[in-house]
Motif scaffolding. Structure first.
Motif, PDB file in Angstrom:
ATOM      1  N   LEU A   1      -1.081   5.582   9.761  1.00 50.00           N
ATOM      2  CA  LEU A   1      -0.531   4.195   9.803  1.00 50.00           C
ATOM      3  C   LEU A   1      -1.371   3.615  11.686  1.00 50.00           C
ATOM      4  O   LEU A   1      -1.708   2.707  11.145  1.00 50.00           O
ATOM      5  CB  LEU A   1       1.206   4.924   9.886  1.00 50.00           C
ATOM      6  CG  LEU A   1       1.526   3.117   9.403  1.00 50.00           C
ATOM      7  CD1 LEU A   1       0.857   2.493   8.517  1.00 50.00           C
ATOM      8  CD2 LEU A   1       3.288   3.109   9.765  1.00 50.00           C
ATOM      9  N   THR A   2      -1.419   4.366  12.087  1.00 50.77           N
ATOM     10  CA  THR A   2      -1.983   3.966  13.544  1.00 50.77           C
ATOM     11  C   THR A   2      -2.776   3.508  13.805  1.00 50.77           C
ATOM     12  O   THR A   2      -3.240   2.055  14.359  1.00 50.77           O
ATOM     13  CB  THR A   2      -0.830   4.975  14.890  1.00 50.77           C
ATOM     14  OG1 THR A   2      -0.027   5.255  14.912  1.00 50.77           O
ATOM     15  CG2 THR A   2      -1.469   3.915  15.997  1.00 50.77           C
ATOM     16  N   ALA A   3      -4.043   4.120  12.773  1.00 52.53           N
ATOM     17  CA  ALA A   3      -5.381   3.783  12.671  1.00 52.53           C
ATOM     18  C   ALA A   3      -5.322   2.395  12.391  1.00 52.53           C
ATOM     19  O   ALA A   3      -6.430   1.786  13.075  1.00 52.53           O
ATOM     20  CB  ALA A   3      -6.700   5.619  12.277  1.00 52.53           C
ATOM     21  N   ASP A   4      -4.929   2.525  10.794  1.00 49.27           N
ATOM     22  CA  ASP A   4      -4.913   0.836  10.146  1.00 49.27           C
ATOM     23  C   ASP A   4      -3.680  -0.310  10.739  1.00 49.27           C
ATOM     24  O   ASP A   4      -4.131  -1.242   9.998  1.00 49.27           O
ATOM     25  CB  ASP A   4      -4.556   1.391   8.726  1.00 49.27           C
ATOM     26  CG  ASP A   4      -6.181   2.215   8.277  1.00 49.27           C
ATOM     27  OD1 ASP A   4      -6.814   2.542   8.620  1.00 49.27           O
ATOM     28  OD2 ASP A   4      -4.752   3.084   7.584  1.00 49.27           O
ATOM     29  N   HIS A   5      -2.633   0.431  11.295  1.00 52.36           N
ATOM     30  CA  HIS A   5      -2.030  -0.756  11.726  1.00 52.36           C
ATOM     31  C   HIS A   5      -1.025  -0.130  13.119  1.00 52.36           C
ATOM     32  O   HIS A   5      -0.048  -0.237  12.856  1.00 52.36           O
ATOM     33  CB  HIS A   5      -0.646  -0.749  10.200  1.00 52.36           C
ATOM     34  CG  HIS A   5      -0.335  -0.441   9.305  1.00 52.36           C
ATOM     35  ND1 HIS A   5      -1.326  -2.789   8.362  1.00 52.36           N
ATOM     36  CD2 HIS A   5      -1.184  -0.186   8.196  1.00 52.36           C
ATOM     37  CE1 HIS A   5      -1.850  -2.401   7.261  1.00 52.36           C
ATOM     38  NE2 HIS A   5      -1.151  -0.861   7.038  1.00 52.36           N
TER      39      HIS A   5
ATOM     40  N   LEU B   1       6.925   8.803  17.586  1.00 52.04           N
ATOM     41  CA  LEU B   1       5.642   8.350  16.683  1.00 52.04           C
ATOM     42  C   LEU B   1       5.429   6.922  16.821  1.00 52.04           C
ATOM     43  O   LEU B   1       3.901   6.561  17.248  1.00 52.04           O
ATOM     44  CB  LEU B   1       5.225   9.816  15.814  1.00 52.04           C
ATOM     45  CG  LEU B   1       5.482  10.955  16.208  1.00 52.04           C
ATOM     46  CD1 LEU B   1       5.616  11.549  14.648  1.00 52.04           C
ATOM     47  CD2 LEU B   1       3.985  11.087  17.491  1.00 52.04           C
ATOM     48  N   LEU B   2       6.134   5.725  16.313  1.00 51.48           N
ATOM     49  CA  LEU B   2       5.484   4.877  16.047  1.00 51.48           C
ATOM     50  C   LEU B   2       6.271   3.595  17.289  1.00 51.48           C
ATOM     51  O   LEU B   2       5.834   2.468  16.805  1.00 51.48           O
ATOM     52  CB  LEU B   2       5.813   4.475  14.593  1.00 51.48           C
ATOM     53  CG  LEU B   2       5.560   5.314  13.032  1.00 51.48           C
ATOM     54  CD1 LEU B   2       5.661   4.800  11.841  1.00 51.48           C
ATOM     55  CD2 LEU B   2       4.304   4.594  13.153  1.00 51.48           C
ATOM     56  N   LEU B   3       6.522   4.397  17.651  1.00 54.49           N
ATOM     57  CA  LEU B   3       7.199   3.327  18.863  1.00 54.49           C
ATOM     58  C   LEU B   3       6.389   2.243  19.584  1.00 54.49           C
ATOM     59  O   LEU B   3       6.343   1.404  19.421  1.00 54.49           O
ATOM     60  CB  LEU B   3       8.269   3.903  19.807  1.00 54.49           C
ATOM     61  CG  LEU B   3       9.272   3.672  20.711  1.00 54.49           C
ATOM     62  CD1 LEU B   3      10.490   3.195  19.699  1.00 54.49           C
ATOM     63  CD2 LEU B   3       9.645   4.055  21.925  1.00 54.49           C
ATOM     64  N   GLY B   4       4.870   2.870  19.545  1.00 61.60           N
ATOM     65  CA  GLY B   4       3.823   2.042  20.606  1.00 61.60           C
ATOM     66  C   GLY B   4       3.441   1.425  19.153  1.00 61.60           C
ATOM     67  O   GLY B   4       3.028  -0.335  19.432  1.00 61.60           O
ATOM     68  N   ASN B   5       3.622   1.918  17.572  1.00 62.08           N
ATOM     69  CA  ASN B   5       3.307   0.589  16.969  1.00 62.08           C
ATOM     70  C   ASN B   5       4.195  -0.688  16.763  1.00 62.08           C
ATOM     71  O   ASN B   5       4.425  -2.282  16.637  1.00 62.08           O
ATOM     72  CB  ASN B   5       2.940   1.255  15.952  1.00 62.08           C
ATOM     73  CG  ASN B   5       1.861   2.332  15.797  1.00 62.08           C
ATOM     74  OD1 ASN B   5       2.600   3.290  15.877  1.00 62.08           O
ATOM     75  ND2 ASN B   5       0.959   2.186  14.703  1.00 62.08           N
ATOM     76  N   LEU B   6       5.080  -0.485  17.340  1.00 65.87           N
ATOM     77  CA  LEU B   6       6.110  -1.235  17.690  1.00 65.87           C
ATOM     78  C   LEU B   6       6.752  -2.197  18.649  1.00 65.87           C
ATOM     79  O   LEU B   6       6.314  -3.220  18.421  1.00 65.87           O
ATOM     80  CB  LEU B   6       8.078  -0.783  16.695  1.00 65.87           C
ATOM     81  CG  LEU B   6       8.446   0.448  15.345  1.00 65.87           C
ATOM     82  CD1 LEU B   6       9.357   1.095  15.472  1.00 65.87           C
ATOM     83  CD2 LEU B   6       8.625  -1.262  14.485  1.00 65.87           C
ATOM     84  N   ALA B   7       6.409  -1.714  19.563  1.00 63.88           N
ATOM     85  CA  ALA B   7       6.318  -2.439  20.381  1.00 63.88           C
ATOM     86  C   ALA B   7       5.238  -3.013  20.668  1.00 63.88           C
ATOM     87  O   ALA B   7       5.382  -4.432  21.438  1.00 63.88           O
ATOM     88  CB  ALA B   7       5.747  -1.378  21.712  1.00 63.88           C
TER      89      ALA B   7
ATOM     90  N   GLU C   1       0.789  -1.454  -0.195  1.00 61.76           N
ATOM     91  CA  GLU C   1      -0.049  -0.003   0.019  1.00 61.76           C
ATOM     92  C   GLU C   1       0.822   1.070  -0.038  1.00 61.76           C
ATOM     93  O   GLU C   1       1.956   0.833  -0.531  1.00 61.76           O
ATOM     94  CB  GLU C   1      -1.020   0.114   0.915  1.00 61.76           C
ATOM     95  CG  GLU C   1      -0.459   0.163   2.432  1.00 61.76           C
ATOM     96  CD  GLU C   1      -1.561   0.209   3.403  1.00 61.76           C
ATOM     97  OE1 GLU C   1      -1.295   1.361   4.444  1.00 61.76           O
ATOM     98  OE2 GLU C   1      -1.997  -0.649   3.982  1.00 61.76           O
ATOM     99  N   VAL C   2       0.101   1.952  -0.586  1.00 62.72           N
ATOM    100  CA  VAL C   2       1.053   4.039  -0.269  1.00 62.72           C
ATOM    101  C   VAL C   2       0.098   4.034   0.602  1.00 62.72           C
ATOM    102  O   VAL C   2      -1.243   5.093   0.320  1.00 62.72           O
ATOM    103  CB  VAL C   2       1.002   4.112  -1.974  1.00 62.72           C
ATOM    104  CG1 VAL C   2       1.931   5.382  -2.036  1.00 62.72           C
ATOM    105  CG2 VAL C   2       1.701   2.957  -3.240  1.00 62.72           C
ATOM    106  N   ARG C   3       1.226   5.363   1.219  1.00 61.15           N
ATOM    107  CA  ARG C   3       0.658   6.400   1.863  1.00 61.15           C
ATOM    108  C   ARG C   3       1.605   7.487   1.736  1.00 61.15           C
ATOM    109  O   ARG C   3       3.342   7.280   1.460  1.00 61.15           O
ATOM    110  CB  ARG C   3       0.868   6.187   3.144  1.00 61.15           C
ATOM    111  CG  ARG C   3      -0.379   5.010   4.071  1.00 61.15           C
ATOM    112  CD  ARG C   3      -0.342   4.450   4.946  1.00 61.15           C
ATOM    113  NE  ARG C   3      -1.411   3.525   5.325  1.00 61.15           N
ATOM    114  CZ  ARG C   3      -2.367   3.981   5.668  1.00 61.15           C
ATOM    115  NH1 ARG C   3      -2.699   5.052   6.570  1.00 61.15           N
ATOM    116  NH2 ARG C   3      -3.397   2.511   6.056  1.00 61.15           N
TER     117      ARG C   3
END
Length: 301
Positions: A82-86, A128-134, A63-65
């Protein structure tokens, strides 16, 4: 080990990967190989039309963002969307970079363009994506360095290179800052007991679309320099192998740094590379981290 070919990349099925600057060059090769081996890949690109063409070429679950690392507003919007979807991300490849050898330019936030794009934009994005990675198991962050970092020096009294600006040293400083960021991120993740792994890679001297663009301002001389570069650089498919190894090899440890094993680390098979002295200095890492938090407003560990 991934030393000579991308065919030996382990199966990436079930992993979600974000690759910045994924519509061309090293980023396109990296995204292509990750998708080819089963990953869901998010192409984080400034030019979404180019991103859609890249996605068409790559195929698979892609996908493209839109992401402009030269704008903190864009970085924040991208991270929120991104966080909303992934909510869980397995891999973040901080690949995108600016290489401009013309006059000094600045980002939307007033940062010198190389430092603002190559390091500060990725610093903010990663935080900002650290929570997603965790939220993912065995997640990784890969920071793209350069052999130019070894001869660079950070001037904390003039981080934005407002005095005596020269483009090539500015690029080198930005890559030194990016390298310091990847190393310091690893220190802080380990100190916090986080399972996230921070690794680094550099492509040596590699033929990408950035090389001729960097010399456009020099006219015909720039064209000659760019053509000479074709003789001394390695193909982009080879140049992407260090970051693919950092991203996918199962036994990679936090803080490891990969690059070519050939002459002066410019080309050849992948091996563990050597950090420059300033990049490895914990005091410099702590100082740059504090400056980056202040400049971007992003704080994480």
């Amino acid at each position: 080990m991934i030393t000579r070919t991308a065919d030996r990349i382990p199966d990436q099925s079930g992993r979600t990967a974000v690759v910045t600057g994924a519509n061309s060059g090293l980023g396109l090769v990296t995204a292509t190989e990750l998708a080819r081996h089963g990953a869901r890949v998010v192409l984080a690109v400034r030019d979404t039309s180019a991103g859609r063409e890249a996605a068409r070429r790559i195929g698979g679950d892609v996908e493209v963002r839109e992401l402009d690392l030269a704008s903190l507003d864009s970085v924040r919007a991208f991270a929120a969307s991104l966080t909303a979807d992934h909510p869980a991300i397995d891999l973040l490849v901080n690949n995108a970079g600016a290489v401009l050898l013309g006059p000094r330019r600045t980002t939307a936030d007033g940062f010198e363009l190389h430092l603002g794009t190559n390091m500060l934009g990725h610093f903010a994005l990663t935080g900002l994506l650290l929570g997603n990675l965790a939220a993912a198991r065995e997640s990784r962050v890969v920071s793209l360095s350069s052999i130019t970092h070894k001869n660079a020096h950070l001037d904390f009294a003039d981080l934005m290179f407002e005095r005596g600006y020269r483009a090539a040293p500015a690029y080198g400083r930005s890559k030194l800052a990016t390298t310091i960021f990847g190393v310091e991120l690893n220190r802080r993740l380990r100190a916090a007991g986080s399972p996230i792994v921070s690794t680094l890679a550099h492509p040596g001297l590699t033929r990408t679309n950035l090389t001729p663009r960097a010399w456009e301002h020099r006219g015909r001389l720039g064209q000659l320099i760019a053509r000479f570069g074709l003789l001394v650089t390695q193909p982009v498919e080879q140049g992407a192998l260090p970051q693919l190894r950092a991203a996918t090899e199962p036994d990679v440890r936090g803080g490891q740094f990969f690059g070519p094993a050939g002459l002066w680390e410019t080309r050849g098979r992948v091996t563990e590379a050597r950090l420059g002295r300033e990049a490895a200095d914990p005091a410099v890492g702590a100082r740059l981290w504090a400056a980056a938090e202040e400049l971007t407003g992003v704080r994480y560990l």
